[in-house]
Design an enzyme around this catalytic site. Structure first.
Site, mmCIF file in Angstrom:
data_model
loop_
_atom_site.group_PDB
_atom_site.id
_atom_site.type_symbol
_atom_site.label_atom_id
_atom_site.label_comp_id
_atom_site.label_asym_id
_atom_site.label_seq_id
_atom_site.Cartn_x
_atom_site.Cartn_y
_atom_site.Cartn_z
ATOM 1 N N LYS A 1 0.943 -1.181 0.018
ATOM 2 C CA LYS A 1 -0.005 0.070 0.149
ATOM 3 C C LYS A 1 0.848 1.212 -0.005
ATOM 4 C CE LYS A 1 -2.527 1.554 3.643
ATOM 5 N NZ LYS A 1 -2.345 3.282 3.930
ATOM 6 N N ASP B 1 -3.298 4.255 -2.048
ATOM 7 C CA ASP B 1 -4.339 4.623 -0.988
ATOM 8 C C ASP B 1 -4.338 6.351 -0.904
ATOM 9 O OD1 ASP B 1 -5.892 5.109 1.274
ATOM 10 O OD2 ASP B 1 -4.302 4.295 2.570
ATOM 11 N N LEU B 2 -4.849 6.745 -2.040
ATOM 12 C CA LEU B 2 -4.846 8.402 -1.843
ATOM 13 C C LEU B 2 -6.313 8.914 -1.619
ATOM 14 C CD1 LEU B 2 -2.745 8.813 -5.251
ATOM 15 C CD2 LEU B 2 -2.011 8.837 -2.746
ATOM 16 N N LYS B 3 -7.169 8.058 -1.442
ATOM 17 C CA LYS B 3 -8.687 8.518 -1.054
ATOM 18 C C LYS B 3 -9.029 9.630 -1.722
ATOM 19 C CE LYS B 3 -7.943 6.814 3.854
ATOM 20 N NZ LYS B 3 -6.470 6.314 3.629
ATOM 21 N N HIS C 1 -11.176 12.751 -3.277
ATOM 22 C CA HIS C 1 -12.564 13.296 -2.848
ATOM 23 C C HIS C 1 -12.603 14.566 -3.406
ATOM 24 C CE1 HIS C 1 -15.411 14.364 0.769
ATOM 25 N NE2 HIS C 1 -15.934 14.515 -0.504
ATOM 26 N N ASP C 2 -13.486 14.736 -4.540
ATOM 27 C CA ASP C 2 -13.360 16.168 -5.464
ATOM 28 C C ASP C 2 -14.600 16.239 -6.196
ATOM 29 O OD1 ASP C 2 -12.458 18.529 -6.858
ATOM 30 O OD2 ASP C 2 -10.477 17.843 -6.217
ATOM 31 N N THR D 1 -13.164 15.647 -11.783
ATOM 32 C CA THR D 1 -11.573 15.489 -11.231
ATOM 33 C C THR D 1 -11.217 14.192 -10.543
ATOM 34 O OG1 THR D 1 -11.733 17.754 -10.541
ATOM 35 C CG2 THR D 1 -9.878 16.562 -9.906
ATOM 36 N N THR E 1 -11.875 6.270 10.780
ATOM 37 C CA THR E 1 -12.000 5.615 12.173
ATOM 38 C C THR E 1 -11.674 6.896 13.196
ATOM 39 O OG1 THR E 1 -9.668 4.884 11.914
ATOM 40 C CG2 THR E 1 -11.844 3.260 11.765
ATOM 41 N N GLY F 1 0.822 -2.354 8.788
ATOM 42 C CA GLY F 1 2.168 -1.649 8.738
ATOM 43 C C GLY F 1 3.043 -1.987 9.758
ATOM 44 N N ARG F 2 3.341 -1.274 10.709
ATOM 45 C CA ARG F 2 4.411 -1.308 11.736
ATOM 46 C C ARG F 2 4.703 -2.787 12.202
ATOM 47 N NH1 ARG F 2 1.909 3.598 14.877
ATOM 48 N NH2 ARG F 2 0.230 2.479 13.851
HETATM 49 O O1 C5P Z 1 1.352 0.248 11.292
HETATM 50 P P1 C5P Z 1 -0.111 0.019 11.191
HETATM 51 O O2 C5P Z 1 -0.338 -1.455 10.915
HETATM 52 O O3 C5P Z 1 -1.171 0.736 12.224
HETATM 53 O O4 C5P Z 1 -0.691 0.768 9.911
HETATM 54 C C1 C5P Z 1 -1.834 0.799 9.353
HETATM 55 C C2 C5P Z 1 -2.140 1.466 7.947
HETATM 56 O O5 C5P Z 1 -3.637 1.397 7.760
HETATM 57 C C3 C5P Z 1 -1.740 3.027 8.063
HETATM 58 O O6 C5P Z 1 -1.125 3.155 6.590
HETATM 59 C C4 C5P Z 1 -2.911 3.743 8.375
HETATM 60 O O7 C5P Z 1 -2.820 4.655 7.527
HETATM 61 C C5 C5P Z 1 -4.007 2.681 7.870
HETATM 62 N N1 C5P Z 1 -5.285 2.988 8.139
HETATM 63 C C6 C5P Z 1 -5.339 2.856 9.589
HETATM 64 N N2 C5P Z 1 -6.769 3.007 10.112
HETATM 65 C C7 C5P Z 1 -7.740 3.280 9.473
HETATM 66 C C8 C5P Z 1 -7.431 3.596 8.081
HETATM 67 C C9 C5P Z 1 -6.115 3.199 7.449
HETATM 68 O O8 C5P Z 1 -4.717 2.464 10.385
HETATM 69 N N3 C5P Z 1 -8.722 3.559 9.899
#
Ligand code: C5P
Length: 236
Positions: free
Chosen positions: A36, A63-65, A67-68, A72, A122, A212-213
């Site tokens: 992503k 993941d650029l979401k 909204h316009d 566009t 969220t 992610g992390r």
């Molecule tokens: O590091 P982590 O696992 O928390 O990363 C989750 C990814 O999902 C990040 O890129 C974050 O921006 C995205 N995300 C999120 N919660 C959301 C929507 C997207 O953590 N409600």
């Protein structure tokens, strides 16, 4: 050409530079995960970096979401499809005409790029919603917007783990649910509040998990990825 992967894990490349992102990507495997790219990395590294990931045979969720105004957003979706990405997203709050324009833009390219909606972030609670004029709980709004996304022909929505059960029950088996907030059993939670383990999220109806992390900060990212995949497989 992308290599088709069956993996349900989408690794979030939350980095500010191409070199940091590449250092991680080179330790991963396109047969074992998708990637992503969000606003931070895209703003820093740009579309050529996205193309580079596609050329490395990764399936990329851009993941650029968007909204316009409809015109566009449609043009932005068309450009994203041209990059060869696997999935893109738009805000369902952009309303029906914008969503229809996004759908039509992807379809007119005869592109297989998946189009996903974002419902309510969220980070927003009922008070935030009320302040911007949205009545009801976040859950009510999520469901209404997910139904709108489905009625326009979007392929799915991004949702929190806690929304999975209701959305799967209400929207049926074919609507994709993409879920962040997933943590391997026993891992550091970080700032995520509404979390589930990968197995729980899959059992609750998720198609894809954004992680992610737990992977990006690991000493051995591929090992963590493979352990997560194994946990998912044992649940499926
Ligand atoms: O590091 P982590 O696992 O928390 O990363 C989750 C990814 O999902 C990040 O890129 C974050 O921006 C995205 N995300 C999120 N919660 C959301 C929507 C997207 O953590 N409600």
């Amino acid at each position: 050409m992308n290599m088709k992967t069956e993996s349900k894990i989408i690794v979030a490349l939350d980095y500010s530079s191409e070199s940091d992102a590449l250092a991680l990507v080179e330790q991963l495997d396109p047969a074992q995960c998708r990637l992503k790219v969000g606003k931070e990395l895209f703003t820093s590294a740009g579309p050529n970096f996205v193309k580079r990931l596609v050329d490395m045979r990764y399936e990329v969720f851009l993941d650029l979401k968007f909204h316009d105004i409809p015109n566009t957003v449609a043009k932005a979706c068309a450009m994203a499809a041209d990059l060869g990405v696997w999935m893109i997203n738009v805000h369902a709050l952009g309303a029906r005409k914008m969503l229809e324009a996004a759908r039509a833009a992807i379809d007119s390219k005869q592109s297989s790029t998946l189009l996903i909606g974002v419902t309510i972030l969220t980070s927003m609670d009922e008070e935030d919603l009320s302040e911007v004029g949205l009545k009801g709980s976040p859950e009510d709004n999520v469901l209404r917007l997910a139904r709108l996304a489905q009625s326009v022909g979007l392929d799915g929505v991004v949702c929190s783990p806690l929304e999975l059960k209701v959305l799967r029950a209400e929207l049926g088996a074919d609507f994709l649910l993409v879920t962040p907030g997933v943590r391997p059993t026993g891992s550091v939670v970080g700032d995520q509040k509404r979390i589930m383990t990968p197995g729980e999220a899959i059992l609750n109806g998720a198609n894809y998990l954004v992680v992610g992390r737990p992977i990006t900060l690991a000493d051995k990212p591929l090992s963590v990825l493979l352990a997560l995949s194994e946990e998912i497989c044992s649940m499926s």
